[in-house]
Write an enzyme that holds these catalytic residues in place. Sequence first.
Site, PDB file in Angstrom:
ATOM      1  N   CYS A   1       1.017  -1.050  -0.158  1.00  0.00           N
ATOM      2  CA  CYS A   1       0.033  -0.288   0.086  1.00  0.00           C
ATOM      3  C   CYS A   1       0.931   1.117  -0.002  1.00  0.00           C
ATOM      4  CB  CYS A   1      -0.889   0.068   1.350  1.00  0.00           C
ATOM      5  SG  CYS A   1      -2.179   1.333   1.406  1.00  0.00           S
TER       6      CYS A   1
ATOM      7  N   CYS B   1      -0.257   4.438   2.364  1.00  0.00           N
ATOM      8  CA  CYS B   1      -0.719   4.328   3.697  1.00  0.00           C
ATOM      9  C   CYS B   1      -0.319   2.980   4.040  1.00  0.00           C
ATOM     10  CB  CYS B   1      -1.751   4.788   4.440  1.00  0.00           C
ATOM     11  SG  CYS B   1      -3.155   4.222   3.290  1.00  0.00           S
ATOM     12  N   SER B   2      -1.421   2.266   4.626  1.00  0.00           N
ATOM     13  CA  SER B   2      -1.290   0.750   5.105  1.00  0.00           C
ATOM     14  C   SER B   2      -2.280   0.129   4.922  1.00  0.00           C
ATOM     15  CB  SER B   2      -0.482   0.796   6.672  1.00  0.00           C
ATOM     16  OG  SER B   2      -1.547   1.398   7.533  1.00  0.00           O
ATOM     17  N   CYS B   3      -3.339   0.347   3.988  1.00  0.00           N
ATOM     18  CA  CYS B   3      -4.411  -0.325   3.682  1.00  0.00           C
ATOM     19  C   CYS B   3      -4.005  -2.036   3.663  1.00  0.00           C
ATOM     20  CB  CYS B   3      -5.048  -0.076   2.391  1.00  0.00           C
ATOM     21  SG  CYS B   3      -6.081   1.668   2.547  1.00  0.00           S
TER      22      CYS B   3
END
Length: 210
Positions: A111, A114-116
């Site tokens: 991702c 961000c950090s999906c």
Amino acid sequence: MSGHHHDHDDHHHDNHYSDMQARVKALETLLTEKGLIDPDAIDAIVETYETKVGPRNGARVVAKAWADRNFAEWLKRDATAAIASLGYTGRQGEHMRAVFNTAETHNLVVCTLCSCYPWSVLGLPPVWYKAPAYRSRAVIDPRGVLAEFGVTLPETMGIRVWDSTAELRYLVVPQRPADTEGLAEEALANLVTRDSMIGTGLALSPEALR
């Protein structure tokens, strides 16, 4: 590289939990200072959910796909519905897509903004998944990143990088290890690691568990 549009509105990303995370950290600090909790115990619990309990959902999905050709086809066609049929649904209604490793192509998920992460099937995201170094280098040098994880692929094998978003998250279905014919789904699930479902690892061989 699969280009998927990211929505820059933080409300739609996992980042909007930062306020809650800050509160949790403050509470943890307070309770630690009062001697009511042990930080090491919390770390152990988090590690368990990150590496063992959480990814078991995904491992069962992969094992069923290995064992059941019809389920595998459903997973390719509509991963959201196929995964939901096993009781695993996204916490924010995000859609899932399953990408299957083959002898010609290895899939890797990142991702970049961000950090999906597919919480419903993989549990808590590992710290490195959220790190800027992984998020940038996985796109620029995926083969080098994989080598650092101990995965050395033939030069002839292509690597496809998938960029998760808040609306669409990915599950890598690793190749089924050799010599696993006749194993029950539960035994097959034991061969599926969290990293293999992100693409930074491979499924285990039966010998590796012995």
